[in-house]
Design a protein around this motif. Sequence first.
Motif, PDB file in Angstrom:
ATOM      1  N   LEU A   1       0.830  -1.207   0.000  1.00 50.33           N
ATOM      2  CA  LEU A   1       0.000   0.000   0.000  1.00 50.33           C
ATOM      3  C   LEU A   1       0.864   1.257   0.000  1.00 50.33           C
ATOM      4  O   LEU A   1       0.570   2.233  -0.712  1.00 50.33           O
ATOM      5  CB  LEU A   1      -0.938  -0.003   1.209  1.00 50.33           C
ATOM      6  CG  LEU A   1      -2.008  -1.109   1.213  1.00 50.33           C
ATOM      7  CD1 LEU A   1      -2.780  -1.091   2.534  1.00 50.33           C
ATOM      8  CD2 LEU A   1      -2.972  -0.948   0.046  1.00 50.33           C
ATOM      9  N   ALA A   2       1.953   1.233   0.773  1.00 48.96           N
ATOM     10  CA  ALA A   2       2.869   2.378   0.778  1.00 48.96           C
ATOM     11  C   ALA A   2       3.522   2.555  -0.588  1.00 48.96           C
ATOM     12  O   ALA A   2       3.715   3.690  -1.061  1.00 48.96           O
ATOM     13  CB  ALA A   2       3.938   2.176   1.861  1.00 48.96           C
ATOM     14  N   TRP A   3       3.857   1.443  -1.239  1.00 47.49           N
ATOM     15  CA  TRP A   3       4.465   1.481  -2.589  1.00 47.49           C
ATOM     16  C   TRP A   3       3.514   2.123  -3.594  1.00 47.49           C
ATOM     17  O   TRP A   3       3.931   2.947  -4.430  1.00 47.49           O
ATOM     18  CB  TRP A   3       4.823   0.058  -2.986  1.00 47.49           C
ATOM     19  CG  TRP A   3       5.305  -0.123  -4.379  1.00 47.49           C
ATOM     20  CD1 TRP A   3       6.558   0.138  -4.864  1.00 47.49           C
ATOM     21  CD2 TRP A   3       4.554  -0.652  -5.486  1.00 47.49           C
ATOM     22  NE1 TRP A   3       6.627  -0.186  -6.207  1.00 47.49           N
ATOM     23  CE2 TRP A   3       5.409  -0.675  -6.615  1.00 47.49           C
ATOM     24  CE3 TRP A   3       3.247  -1.106  -5.625  1.00 47.49           C
ATOM     25  CZ2 TRP A   3       5.000  -1.120  -7.858  1.00 47.49           C
ATOM     26  CZ3 TRP A   3       2.826  -1.565  -6.863  1.00 47.49           C
ATOM     27  CH2 TRP A   3       3.682  -1.571  -7.966  1.00 47.49           C
ATOM     28  N   LEU A   4       2.238   1.780  -3.521  1.00 45.68           N
ATOM     29  CA  LEU A   4       1.254   2.384  -4.423  1.00 45.68           C
ATOM     30  C   LEU A   4       1.163   3.889  -4.211  1.00 45.68           C
ATOM     31  O   LEU A   4       1.054   4.660  -5.172  1.00 45.68           O
ATOM     32  CB  LEU A   4      -0.116   1.745  -4.203  1.00 45.68           C
ATOM     33  CG  LEU A   4      -0.265   0.292  -4.663  1.00 45.68           C
ATOM     34  CD1 LEU A   4      -1.563  -0.298  -4.105  1.00 45.68           C
ATOM     35  CD2 LEU A   4      -0.251   0.191  -6.177  1.00 45.68           C
ATOM     36  N   ARG A   5       1.211   4.304  -2.964  1.00 44.23           N
ATOM     37  CA  ARG A   5       1.075   5.728  -2.651  1.00 44.23           C
ATOM     38  C   ARG A   5       2.354   6.515  -2.942  1.00 44.23           C
ATOM     39  O   ARG A   5       2.304   7.722  -3.168  1.00 44.23           O
ATOM     40  CB  ARG A   5       0.706   5.904  -1.169  1.00 44.23           C
ATOM     41  CG  ARG A   5      -0.642   5.344  -0.796  1.00 44.23           C
ATOM     42  CD  ARG A   5      -1.792   6.066  -1.484  1.00 44.23           C
ATOM     43  NE  ARG A   5      -1.740   7.484  -1.224  1.00 44.23           N
ATOM     44  CZ  ARG A   5      -1.929   8.411  -2.155  1.00 44.23           C
ATOM     45  NH1 ARG A   5      -2.173   8.083  -3.404  1.00 44.23           N
ATOM     46  NH2 ARG A   5      -1.892   9.688  -1.814  1.00 44.23           N
ATOM     47  N   SER A   6       3.497   5.828  -2.906  1.00 51.88           N
ATOM     48  CA  SER A   6       4.781   6.518  -3.033  1.00 51.88           C
ATOM     49  C   SER A   6       5.310   6.563  -4.458  1.00 51.88           C
ATOM     50  O   SER A   6       6.338   7.190  -4.721  1.00 51.88           O
ATOM     51  CB  SER A   6       5.837   5.821  -2.143  1.00 51.88           C
ATOM     52  OG  SER A   6       5.423   5.789  -0.786  1.00 51.88           O
ATOM     53  N   GLY A   7       4.611   5.901  -5.359  1.00 56.27           N
ATOM     54  CA  GLY A   7       5.088   5.827  -6.735  1.00 56.27           C
ATOM     55  C   GLY A   7       4.703   7.021  -7.573  1.00 56.27           C
ATOM     56  O   GLY A   7       4.068   7.965  -7.117  1.00 56.27           O
ATOM     57  N   ARG A   8       5.101   6.961  -8.817  1.00 54.24           N
ATOM     58  CA  ARG A   8       4.735   7.987  -9.793  1.00 54.24           C
ATOM     59  C   ARG A   8       4.085   7.297 -10.981  1.00 54.24           C
ATOM     60  O   ARG A   8       4.765   6.565 -11.693  1.00 54.24           O
ATOM     61  CB  ARG A   8       5.974   8.783 -10.229  1.00 54.24           C
ATOM     62  CG  ARG A   8       5.658   9.878 -11.239  1.00 54.24           C
ATOM     63  CD  ARG A   8       6.895  10.693 -11.593  1.00 54.24           C
ATOM     64  NE  ARG A   8       6.565  11.661 -12.634  1.00 54.24           N
ATOM     65  CZ  ARG A   8       6.644  11.418 -13.946  1.00 54.24           C
ATOM     66  NH1 ARG A   8       7.069  10.246 -14.370  1.00 54.24           N
ATOM     67  NH2 ARG A   8       6.313  12.344 -14.816  1.00 54.24           N
ATOM     68  N   PRO A   9       2.780   7.462 -11.115  1.00 57.71           N
ATOM     69  CA  PRO A   9       1.912   8.327 -10.314  1.00 57.71           C
ATOM     70  C   PRO A   9       1.558   7.682  -8.974  1.00 57.71           C
ATOM     71  O   PRO A   9       1.588   6.452  -8.839  1.00 57.71           O
ATOM     72  CB  PRO A   9       0.648   8.438 -11.189  1.00 57.71           C
ATOM     73  CG  PRO A   9       0.587   7.097 -11.872  1.00 57.71           C
ATOM     74  CD  PRO A   9       2.023   6.729 -12.160  1.00 57.71           C
ATOM     75  N   ALA A  10       1.197   8.522  -8.003  1.00 54.45           N
ATOM     76  CA  ALA A  10       0.675   8.001  -6.749  1.00 54.45           C
ATOM     77  C   ALA A  10      -0.737   7.477  -7.014  1.00 54.45           C
ATOM     78  O   ALA A  10      -1.555   8.166  -7.631  1.00 54.45           O
ATOM     79  CB  ALA A  10       0.639   9.100  -5.689  1.00 54.45           C
ATOM     80  N   LEU A  11      -1.001   6.251  -6.589  1.00 52.80           N
ATOM     81  CA  LEU A  11      -2.279   5.608  -6.849  1.00 52.80           C
ATOM     82  C   LEU A  11      -3.087   5.494  -5.557  1.00 52.80           C
ATOM     83  O   LEU A  11      -2.523   5.325  -4.471  1.00 52.80           O
ATOM     84  CB  LEU A  11      -2.056   4.221  -7.446  1.00 52.80           C
ATOM     85  CG  LEU A  11      -1.302   4.193  -8.775  1.00 52.80           C
ATOM     86  CD1 LEU A  11      -0.907   2.770  -9.141  1.00 52.80           C
ATOM     87  CD2 LEU A  11      -2.130   4.832  -9.887  1.00 52.80           C
ATOM     88  N   THR A  12      -4.389   5.585  -5.683  1.00 50.75           N
ATOM     89  CA  THR A  12      -5.285   5.477  -4.533  1.00 50.75           C
ATOM     90  C   THR A  12      -5.843   4.061  -4.478  1.00 50.75           C
ATOM     91  O   THR A  12      -6.630   3.676  -5.341  1.00 50.75           O
ATOM     92  CB  THR A  12      -6.445   6.484  -4.645  1.00 50.75           C
ATOM     93  OG1 THR A  12      -5.924   7.819  -4.595  1.00 50.75           O
ATOM     94  CG2 THR A  12      -7.438   6.293  -3.503  1.00 50.75           C
ATOM     95  N   PRO A  13      -5.447   3.267  -3.471  1.00 52.68           N
ATOM     96  CA  PRO A  13      -5.993   1.920  -3.373  1.00 52.68           C
ATOM     97  C   PRO A  13      -7.371   1.924  -2.723  1.00 52.68           C
ATOM     98  O   PRO A  13      -7.625   2.664  -1.773  1.00 52.68           O
ATOM     99  CB  PRO A  13      -4.976   1.197  -2.490  1.00 52.68           C
ATOM    100  CG  PRO A  13      -4.399   2.270  -1.628  1.00 52.68           C
ATOM    101  CD  PRO A  13      -4.409   3.529  -2.461  1.00 52.68           C
ATOM    102  N   ILE A  14      -8.269   1.102  -3.267  1.00 52.18           N
ATOM    103  CA  ILE A  14      -9.545   0.834  -2.621  1.00 52.18           C
ATOM    104  C   ILE A  14      -9.315  -0.376  -1.734  1.00 52.18           C
ATOM    105  O   ILE A  14      -8.978  -1.464  -2.223  1.00 52.18           O
ATOM    106  CB  ILE A  14     -10.646   0.549  -3.651  1.00 52.18           C
ATOM    107  CG1 ILE A  14     -10.803   1.744  -4.590  1.00 52.18           C
ATOM    108  CG2 ILE A  14     -11.969   0.232  -2.963  1.00 52.18           C
ATOM    109  CD1 ILE A  14     -11.714   1.465  -5.774  1.00 52.18           C
ATOM    110  N   VAL A  15      -9.452  -0.200  -0.430  1.00 56.96           N
ATOM    111  CA  VAL A  15      -9.087  -1.244   0.525  1.00 56.96           C
ATOM    112  C   VAL A  15     -10.334  -1.751   1.236  1.00 56.96           C
ATOM    113  O   VAL A  15     -11.041  -0.972   1.894  1.00 56.96           O
ATOM    114  CB  VAL A  15      -8.069  -0.719   1.555  1.00 56.96           C
ATOM    115  CG1 VAL A  15      -7.635  -1.851   2.481  1.00 56.96           C
ATOM    116  CG2 VAL A  15      -6.849  -0.117   0.851  1.00 56.96           C
ATOM    117  N   GLY A  16     -10.590  -3.037   1.107  1.00 52.41           N
ATOM    118  CA  GLY A  16     -11.697  -3.657   1.804  1.00 52.41           C
ATOM    119  C   GLY A  16     -11.221  -4.301   3.096  1.00 52.41           C
ATOM    120  O   GLY A  16     -10.192  -4.979   3.111  1.00 52.41           O
ATOM    121  N   VAL A  17     -11.951  -4.087   4.175  1.00 52.21           N
ATOM    122  CA  VAL A  17     -11.583  -4.649   5.481  1.00 52.21           C
ATOM    123  C   VAL A  17     -12.843  -5.173   6.157  1.00 52.21           C
ATOM    124  O   VAL A  17     -13.963  -4.798   5.813  1.00 52.21           O
ATOM    125  CB  VAL A  17     -10.912  -3.588   6.390  1.00 52.21           C
ATOM    126  CG1 VAL A  17      -9.630  -3.058   5.762  1.00 52.21           C
ATOM    127  CG2 VAL A  17     -11.870  -2.430   6.679  1.00 52.21           C
TER     128      VAL A  17
END
Length: 312
Positions: free
Chosen positions: A268-284
């Motif tokens: 999740l941190a990798w998705l947010r820290s990349g270029r482009p930063a991506l917004t994960p939809i997280v189910g819990v």
Amino acid sequence: MDNAAMALGTMYFGTRVEESTCFTLLDRYVELGGRWLDTSNNYSFWADDSGVGGQSEALLGRWLRSNPGAPVLLSTKVGARPTRIGGFPDHLEGLAPDTVRTALHDSLERLGVDAVDLYWAHVEDPTVPVEELVETFGGLVTDRLVGRYGVSNHPSWLVERIRATAERTGLPPVSGYQQRYSYFQPLPGVPVEGQPIPLGMLTEDGLDFLRRQPEIAGWVYTATLLGSYDREDRPLSDEYQHAGNDRRRAALTAVADERGMRPGQVVLAWLRSGRPALTPIVGVSTVDQLEQAWTGVTTQLTADEMTALDVG
């Protein structure tokens, strides 16, 4: 479009997840600073006797009525609701103008709101011309029934056509692109288990498109591969079992161990820290899962860590 840390996926709210648990999760999400709630008019048709969905939106509506003024943003979808029990994926409502407007009216009624902040074309409908789609969704923005619109499970070339058509006609532009994506990658050309829409996978071409169009936010689903990064009882499906992912697992484990985090959190941190930063939809389904996810999406990886994770 704002670059959200995450969207709380509510797919099983109202079906598999008990209502009291859903309310607790929503309360805690807001306490943590979460804002986006993601649902769809067809969630979860496969987990309810109705066979068509709507249960997730209805539950969110009940929570919103119990929490007036809650600082949340609503994301919902249209196009993939079955027209009859057992109709998915061959018999869907589609994206015809009247269908979309009727579906939005029904979603607003279930949610108990006058407008939603983000409305997605859930799946491609090849019977609807691009010009008609742009006119339909742009018109909803103009009518203030939706704040913005996006497209999900569409090839990136088609999203560009939608973007260019809106620009040419002066209609409100598409501002979101949602696909399936994660750190581990499936073997190319191999069907992905549980992915009935093959063109719903975010490709390198799609990533490049998002880099070139920063006004379009990238959202991704199935970001943690249904818990496969952290849970031994959820092994990767066959198409993810290959040498490339073995190398990625080693890199991911090294970063996670150094950080004192779980591999799924680092993803999740990798998705947010990349270029482009991506917004994960997280189910819990538990507060612990939610808090772990929040730690992941709010962690900024260093350049060295991102380089270490950049393996083939």
